[in-house]
Design an enzyme around this catalytic site. Structure first.
Site, mmCIF file in Angstrom:
data_model
loop_
_atom_site.group_PDB
_atom_site.id
_atom_site.type_symbol
_atom_site.label_atom_id
_atom_site.label_comp_id
_atom_site.label_asym_id
_atom_site.label_seq_id
_atom_site.Cartn_x
_atom_site.Cartn_y
_atom_site.Cartn_z
ATOM 1 N N GLY A 48 18.707 -54.312 -47.648
ATOM 2 C CA GLY A 48 17.967 -53.787 -48.901
ATOM 3 C C GLY A 48 18.388 -53.272 -49.886
ATOM 4 N N SER A 49 19.767 -52.610 -49.655
ATOM 5 C CA SER A 49 20.373 -51.953 -50.677
ATOM 6 C C SER A 49 20.947 -53.174 -51.748
ATOM 7 C CB SER A 49 21.592 -51.396 -50.191
ATOM 8 O OG SER A 49 21.477 -50.140 -49.425
ATOM 9 N N HIS A 85 13.788 -50.590 -39.440
ATOM 10 C CA HIS A 85 12.426 -50.876 -40.370
ATOM 11 C C HIS A 85 11.416 -51.813 -39.676
ATOM 12 C CE1 HIS A 85 14.622 -49.669 -44.227
ATOM 13 N NE2 HIS A 85 15.189 -49.010 -43.008
ATOM 14 N N HIS A 116 27.439 -65.495 -56.335
ATOM 15 C CA HIS A 116 28.618 -65.664 -57.223
ATOM 16 C C HIS A 116 28.533 -65.867 -58.666
ATOM 17 C CE1 HIS A 116 30.450 -66.392 -53.399
ATOM 18 N NE2 HIS A 116 29.820 -67.360 -52.958
ATOM 19 N N ASN A 150 28.420 -61.894 -53.842
ATOM 20 C CA ASN A 150 28.108 -62.589 -52.703
ATOM 21 C C ASN A 150 27.213 -61.702 -51.807
ATOM 22 O OD1 ASN A 150 27.728 -64.037 -50.297
ATOM 23 N ND2 ASN A 150 29.681 -64.458 -49.912
ATOM 24 N N ARG A 199 24.790 -63.152 -50.014
ATOM 25 C CA ARG A 199 23.690 -64.001 -49.205
ATOM 26 C C ARG A 199 23.631 -63.557 -47.741
ATOM 27 N NH1 ARG A 199 27.241 -69.405 -50.485
ATOM 28 N NH2 ARG A 199 28.903 -67.600 -49.888
ATOM 29 N N GLU A 257 15.085 -37.524 -31.490
ATOM 30 C CA GLU A 257 15.662 -37.597 -32.703
ATOM 31 C C GLU A 257 15.231 -37.309 -33.896
ATOM 32 O OE1 GLU A 257 19.069 -40.941 -31.436
ATOM 33 O OE2 GLU A 257 17.165 -41.659 -32.284
#
Length: 390
Positions: free
Chosen positions: A57-58, A189, A216, A248, A250, A329
């Protein structure tokens, strides 16, 4: 020790492992037909014309900003102002820093955790070129109001929907209101493809720019007839032909294959998350000690936020300690107020208005997980663990 109430649990079944084996048997591991099939299914599911899968996602956020700087019509330039909410994840902001934009940080609403829409409206100036709306913890923004604020101004709306796949506003999928929207398929997610992300758009130029920049900056993945270049007749010359600055980004074929199986399960995943949320809201909506996230449209409930109310005698640290003692958590509400992190020293930014709500989230907020399985017993455990705090 396995937590009694974890932030997230695996969402894979035999189908995902069979999909992995299908890729192994094919001998084709780099981006190919499985990724293409996932993209077609994803775009259909969210109602977008195009989907471009990437490795996180970043990376989807990075790709969206890169595309914005390469558009023919009024590309985003260094020094242009982009309005962002003060509470989000770091990689909402990082791509703009890398491309030289000035970030205008705006407060959030203490209840929705998305933009404070009045503050957003006041922050717009003649220098505003884009707004990055972030749908936090599964909750969509009020896009009717945002579109009304933009009005006829030449401002591009982008969406970071990495935490909110499956959320809807006015019957439309979150992530599809802006020129481009981004999604994540990280482990915790709504769907999980190991690592992964998606950029969606209805804009033909943005789609083709994204295809090239993802790999690229070359032409290989572009349609024969495209808006960016005339492809060479000689396949040898076309095989390594670069027209744009690229990366890159991909994804692997395994991620595409797994994603197809996860998309089939997504409606049930979202339904169960909403059932869990109904139980959480029933437990905490009238709790005088905490503010919980108010749903806008139909949230897909990534997690459950708890904000300590003003006037309580206990501190957030005591809440965190209680949860640890009960093996529950929890985490801060994403990055909290991002301008309070040391990284902000590297950003060209401005804070035009006070941000009391973002500070409140930063100092007094936390969230616990939601899941694609029934966790009502864990929510009861959470409620019980917090008894006695006043």
């Amino acid at each position: 020790m396995t937590p009694r109430y974890p932030l997230a649990t695996p969402s894979w079944g035999p189908e995902e492992y069979r999909a992995i084996q299908r890729v192994i048997d094919s001998g084709m591991f780099s981006m190919g037909k499985e990724v293409a099939a996932f993209e077609a299914q994803f775009s259909k599911l969210v109602g977008s014309k195009h989907a471009v899968m990437v490795n996180s996602g970043s990376s989807a956020n990075l790709l969206a900003v890169a595309v914005m700087t390469l558009r023919q019509q009024r590309p985003l330039q260094r020094g242009d102002e982009v309005i962002v909410p003060a509470v989000s994840w770091s990689t909402t902001y990082g791509p703009f820093q890398q491309y030289g934009q000035k970030l205008v940080f705006v407060d959030v609403d203490r209840h929705t955790l998305n933009f404070d829409l009045d503050a957003l409206e006041r922050a717009i100036t003649a220098r505003t070129r884009a707004i990055m709306a972030v749908n936090l913890l599964g909750n969509p923004n009020d896009f009717d109001r945002i579109q009304a604020i933009i009005g006829k101004r030449d401002i591009v709306l982008l969406e970071d929907n990495c935490e909110s796949l499956g959320a809807t506003f006015a019957g439309k999928q979150a992530g599809t209101f802006g020129l481009m929207g981004t999604f994540s398929s990280f482990f915790s997610h709504h769907i999980s493809t190991m690592e992964g992300g998606v950029l969606v758009t209805d804009d033909e130029e943005c789609w083709q720019l994204a295809l090239s920049v993802r790999a690229h900056g070359w032409t290989r993945n572009l349609p024969e007839q495209n808006l960016l270049c005339r492809k060479a007749d000689d396949p040898f010359l076309e095989s390594f032909r670069f027209i744009l600055p690229g990366y890159n980004l991909r994804p692997l074929e395994m991620s595409g294959a797994i994603g197809q199986e996860q998309l089939r399960k997504l409606p049930d995943f979202v339904r169960i998350r909403r059932e869990n949320a109904a139980h959480f809201v029933a437990r905490f909506a009238d709790d005088s000690r905490f503010t919980i996230q108010r749903e806008v449209g139909h949230s897909s409930w990534f997690g459950f936020a708890l904000l300590r109310r003003d006037g309580c005698t206990f501190q957030r640290s005591e809440v965190v300690q209680r949860l640890r003692q009960n093996s529950i958590e929890c985490r801060p509400v994403v990055a909290g107020n991002f301008v309070r992190h040391p990284a902000i020293a590297h950003f060209d930014h401005v804070i035009p208005l006070p941000m009391p709500n973002a500070d409140h989230v930063h100092d007094h907020g936390l969230f616990v997980g939601n899941n694609q399985v029934d966790i009502r017993d864990q929510i009861d455990l959470l409620h019980e663990a917090l008894q006695g705090l006043a």
